[in-house]
Design a protein around this motif. Structure first.
Motif, PDB file in Angstrom:
ATOM      1  N   PRO A  35     -15.642  -4.841 -26.494  1.00 26.14           N
ATOM      2  CA  PRO A  35     -15.772  -3.722 -25.552  1.00 26.14           C
ATOM      3  C   PRO A  35     -14.822  -3.891 -24.363  1.00 26.14           C
ATOM      4  CG  PRO A  35     -17.654  -5.177 -25.383  1.00 26.14           C
ATOM      5  CD  PRO A  35     -16.837  -5.655 -26.548  1.00 26.14           C
ATOM      6  N   ALA A  36     -14.375  -2.778 -23.861  1.00 22.56           N
ATOM      7  CA  ALA A  36     -13.464  -2.810 -22.715  1.00 22.56           C
ATOM      8  C   ALA A  36     -14.228  -3.279 -21.477  1.00 22.56           C
ATOM      9  CB  ALA A  36     -12.888  -1.419 -22.474  1.00 22.56           C
ATOM     10  N   PRO A  37     -13.577  -4.062 -20.624  1.00 21.89           N
ATOM     11  CA  PRO A  37     -14.283  -4.521 -19.413  1.00 21.89           C
ATOM     12  C   PRO A  37     -14.600  -3.329 -18.493  1.00 21.89           C
ATOM     13  CG  PRO A  37     -11.961  -5.132 -19.332  1.00 21.89           C
ATOM     14  CD  PRO A  37     -12.222  -4.554 -20.690  1.00 21.89           C
ATOM     15  N   ALA A  38     -15.712  -3.450 -17.799  1.00 24.47           N
ATOM     16  CA  ALA A  38     -16.118  -2.385 -16.880  1.00 24.47           C
ATOM     17  C   ALA A  38     -15.141  -2.327 -15.711  1.00 24.47           C
ATOM     18  CB  ALA A  38     -17.530  -2.652 -16.370  1.00 24.47           C
ATOM     19  N   ALA A  39     -14.921  -1.140 -15.244  1.00 19.54           N
ATOM     20  CA  ALA A  39     -13.996  -0.968 -14.120  1.00 19.54           C
ATOM     21  C   ALA A  39     -14.622  -1.572 -12.872  1.00 19.54           C
ATOM     22  CB  ALA A  39     -13.705   0.505 -13.903  1.00 19.54           C
ATOM     23  N   SER A  40     -13.854  -2.391 -12.191  1.00 24.94           N
ATOM     24  CA  SER A  40     -14.364  -3.015 -10.971  1.00 24.94           C
ATOM     25  C   SER A  40     -14.070  -2.098  -9.789  1.00 24.94           C
ATOM     26  CB  SER A  40     -13.714  -4.379 -10.762  1.00 24.94           C
ATOM     27  OG  SER A  40     -12.318  -4.227 -10.639  1.00 24.94           O
ATOM     28  N   PRO A  41     -14.903  -2.183  -8.754  1.00 28.21           N
ATOM     29  CA  PRO A  41     -14.638  -1.351  -7.576  1.00 28.21           C
ATOM     30  C   PRO A  41     -13.323  -1.779  -6.929  1.00 28.21           C
ATOM     31  CG  PRO A  41     -16.370  -2.932  -7.122  1.00 28.21           C
ATOM     32  CD  PRO A  41     -16.060  -3.023  -8.588  1.00 28.21           C
ATOM     33  N   PRO A  42     -12.654  -0.849  -6.275  1.00 28.53           N
ATOM     34  CA  PRO A  42     -11.381  -1.220  -5.657  1.00 28.53           C
ATOM     35  C   PRO A  42     -11.581  -2.289  -4.588  1.00 28.53           C
ATOM     36  CG  PRO A  42     -12.059   0.972  -4.971  1.00 28.53           C
ATOM     37  CD  PRO A  42     -13.011   0.520  -6.025  1.00 28.53           C
ATOM     38  N   ALA A  43     -10.711  -3.261  -4.606  1.00 26.22           N
ATOM     39  CA  ALA A  43     -10.813  -4.361  -3.646  1.00 26.22           C
ATOM     40  C   ALA A  43     -10.373  -3.892  -2.268  1.00 26.22           C
ATOM     41  CB  ALA A  43      -9.949  -5.528  -4.105  1.00 26.22           C
ATOM     42  N   ARG A  44     -11.046  -4.386  -1.245  1.00 29.36           N
ATOM     43  CA  ARG A  44     -10.648  -4.058   0.121  1.00 29.36           C
ATOM     44  C   ARG A  44      -9.350  -4.766   0.441  1.00 29.36           C
ATOM     45  NH1 ARG A  44     -15.031  -5.168   4.358  1.00 29.36           N
ATOM     46  NH2 ARG A  44     -13.439  -4.201   5.605  1.00 29.36           N
ATOM     47  N   VAL A  45      -8.485  -4.070   1.112  1.00 29.81           N
ATOM     48  CA  VAL A  45      -7.215  -4.673   1.502  1.00 29.81           C
ATOM     49  C   VAL A  45      -7.473  -5.570   2.703  1.00 29.81           C
ATOM     50  CG1 VAL A  45      -4.886  -4.196   2.313  1.00 29.81           C
ATOM     51  CG2 VAL A  45      -5.961  -2.670   0.659  1.00 29.81           C
ATOM     52  N   LYS A  46      -7.132  -6.820   2.550  1.00 34.32           N
ATOM     53  CA  LYS A  46      -7.321  -7.758   3.655  1.00 34.32           C
ATOM     54  C   LYS A  46      -6.175  -7.602   4.644  1.00 34.32           C
ATOM     55  CE  LYS A  46      -8.827 -11.823   2.922  1.00 34.32           C
ATOM     56  NZ  LYS A  46      -8.935 -13.218   2.491  1.00 34.32           N
ATOM     57  N   ALA A  47      -6.513  -7.713   5.919  1.00 36.23           N
ATOM     58  CA  ALA A  47      -5.483  -7.652   6.944  1.00 36.23           C
ATOM     59  C   ALA A  47      -4.684  -8.943   6.929  1.00 36.23           C
ATOM     60  CB  ALA A  47      -6.110  -7.434   8.311  1.00 36.23           C
ATOM     61  N   ASP A  48      -3.384  -8.814   6.997  1.00 36.37           N
ATOM     62  CA  ASP A  48      -2.570 -10.014   7.034  1.00 36.37           C
ATOM     63  C   ASP A  48      -2.516 -10.564   8.454  1.00 36.37           C
ATOM     64  OD1 ASP A  48      -1.061  -8.038   8.107  1.00 36.37           O
ATOM     65  OD2 ASP A  48       0.675  -8.330   6.826  1.00 36.37           O
ATOM     66  N   THR A  49      -1.909 -11.729   8.591  1.00 35.49           N
ATOM     67  CA  THR A  49      -1.906 -12.391   9.898  1.00 35.49           C
ATOM     68  C   THR A  49      -1.079 -11.627  10.923  1.00 35.49           C
ATOM     69  OG1 THR A  49      -0.085 -13.800   9.155  1.00 35.49           O
ATOM     70  CG2 THR A  49      -2.318 -14.674   8.950  1.00 35.49           C
ATOM     71  N   LEU A  50      -0.037 -10.942  10.484  1.00 38.32           N
ATOM     72  CA  LEU A  50       0.772 -10.161  11.423  1.00 38.32           C
ATOM     73  C   LEU A  50      -0.049  -9.014  12.010  1.00 38.32           C
ATOM     74  CD1 LEU A  50       3.538  -9.685  12.712  1.00 38.32           C
ATOM     75  CD2 LEU A  50       4.105  -8.254  10.755  1.00 38.32           C
ATOM     76  N   ALA A  51      -0.809  -8.335  11.178  1.00 37.87           N
ATOM     77  CA  ALA A  51      -1.633  -7.233  11.669  1.00 37.87           C
ATOM     78  C   ALA A  51      -2.733  -7.734  12.595  1.00 37.87           C
ATOM     79  CB  ALA A  51      -2.238  -6.466  10.495  1.00 37.87           C
ATOM     80  N   LEU A  52      -3.352  -8.845  12.233  1.00 38.47           N
ATOM     81  CA  LEU A  52      -4.406  -9.396  13.092  1.00 38.47           C
ATOM     82  C   LEU A  52      -3.853  -9.885  14.422  1.00 38.47           C
ATOM     83  CD1 LEU A  52      -6.746 -11.321  10.655  1.00 38.47           C
ATOM     84  CD2 LEU A  52      -7.305  -9.382  12.095  1.00 38.47           C
ATOM     85  N   SER A  53      -2.719 -10.553  14.386  1.00 42.90           N
ATOM     86  CA  SER A  53      -2.148 -11.038  15.646  1.00 42.90           C
ATOM     87  C   SER A  53      -1.696  -9.880  16.517  1.00 42.90           C
ATOM     88  CB  SER A  53      -1.004 -12.009  15.370  1.00 42.90           C
ATOM     89  OG  SER A  53       0.029 -11.371  14.658  1.00 42.90           O
ATOM     90  N   ALA A  54      -1.151  -8.825  15.929  1.00 44.11           N
ATOM     91  CA  ALA A  54      -0.759  -7.652  16.708  1.00 44.11           C
ATOM     92  C   ALA A  54      -1.979  -7.012  17.356  1.00 44.11           C
ATOM     93  CB  ALA A  54      -0.032  -6.648  15.822  1.00 44.11           C
ATOM     94  N   MET A  55      -3.071  -6.927  16.614  1.00 44.50           N
ATOM     95  CA  MET A  55      -4.286  -6.320  17.156  1.00 44.50           C
ATOM     96  C   MET A  55      -4.858  -7.165  18.291  1.00 44.50           C
ATOM     97  SD  MET A  55      -5.955  -3.654  16.741  1.00 44.50           S
ATOM     98  CE  MET A  55      -7.399  -3.032  17.495  1.00 44.50           C
ATOM     99  N   ILE A  56      -4.893  -8.464  18.119  1.00 39.92           N
ATOM    100  CA  ILE A  56      -5.428  -9.345  19.163  1.00 39.92           C
ATOM    101  C   ILE A  56      -4.567  -9.273  20.415  1.00 39.92           C
ATOM    102  CG2 ILE A  56      -5.792 -11.771  19.768  1.00 39.92           C
ATOM    103  CD1 ILE A  56      -6.664 -12.181  16.813  1.00 39.92           C
TER     104      ILE A  56
END
Length: 102
Positions: free
Chosen positions: A8-29
Motif C-alpha cells: 500500500p502507498a504510504p499515507a500522506a504526511s502533513p506539510p512540515a513547518r518551515v523552520k526559521a534559519d539563524t539569519l532570520a532569527l538573528s534579524a528578528m532579535i
C-alpha cells in the motif's frame, strides 16, 4: 508473479513547518532590540543600522522572509526614532551651552 500485490502507498504526511534559519532569527532579535533601544542616543542608531542590514539580507536569502520584513520595519522605526532623539539631545546641549555665564 500473479499472486503478489503491490504494497500500500504510504499515507500522506502533513506539510512540515518551515523552520526559521539563524539569519532570520538573528534579524528578528536585533530588530526587536533596536526597537527597544531606539530612544537611546547613538546606541539605537548603531543597533538599528545592523537590524536594517540583517533585515534586508533576510528578505533576500532566508526561507522566512516575513521575519526579515518585521525586523526591517522595527529597525527602520528605531533608526527614525533615534534620529529624532539625537536631534533633540544636540539642540538641548547647544541651548544649555549658550546659556552658560561667560
Amino acid at each position: 508473479m500473479p499472486g503478489r500485490t503491490a504494497p500500500p502507498a504510504p499515507a500522506a504526511s502533513p506539510p512540515a513547518r518551515v523552520k526559521a534559519d539563524t539569519l532570520a532569527l538573528s534579524a528578528m532579535i536585533v530588530g526587536v532590540v533596536a526597537f527597544l533601544c531606539g530612544w537611546m542616543p547613538v546606541l539605537g542608531l548603531i543597533v538599528g543600522s545592523v537590524g536594517v542590514i540583517l533585515g534586508l539580507l533576510t528578505r533576500r536569502r532566508s526561507n522566512r522572509p516575513e521575519l526579515g520584513l518585521t525586523a526591517l520595519i522595527l529597525s527602520i522605526l528605531a533608526v527614525l526614532t533615534n534620529i529624532v532623539v539625537d536631534v533633540i539631545v544636540v539642540v538641548l546641549i547647544v541651548t544649555q551651552a549658550n546659556n552658560l555665564p561667560a
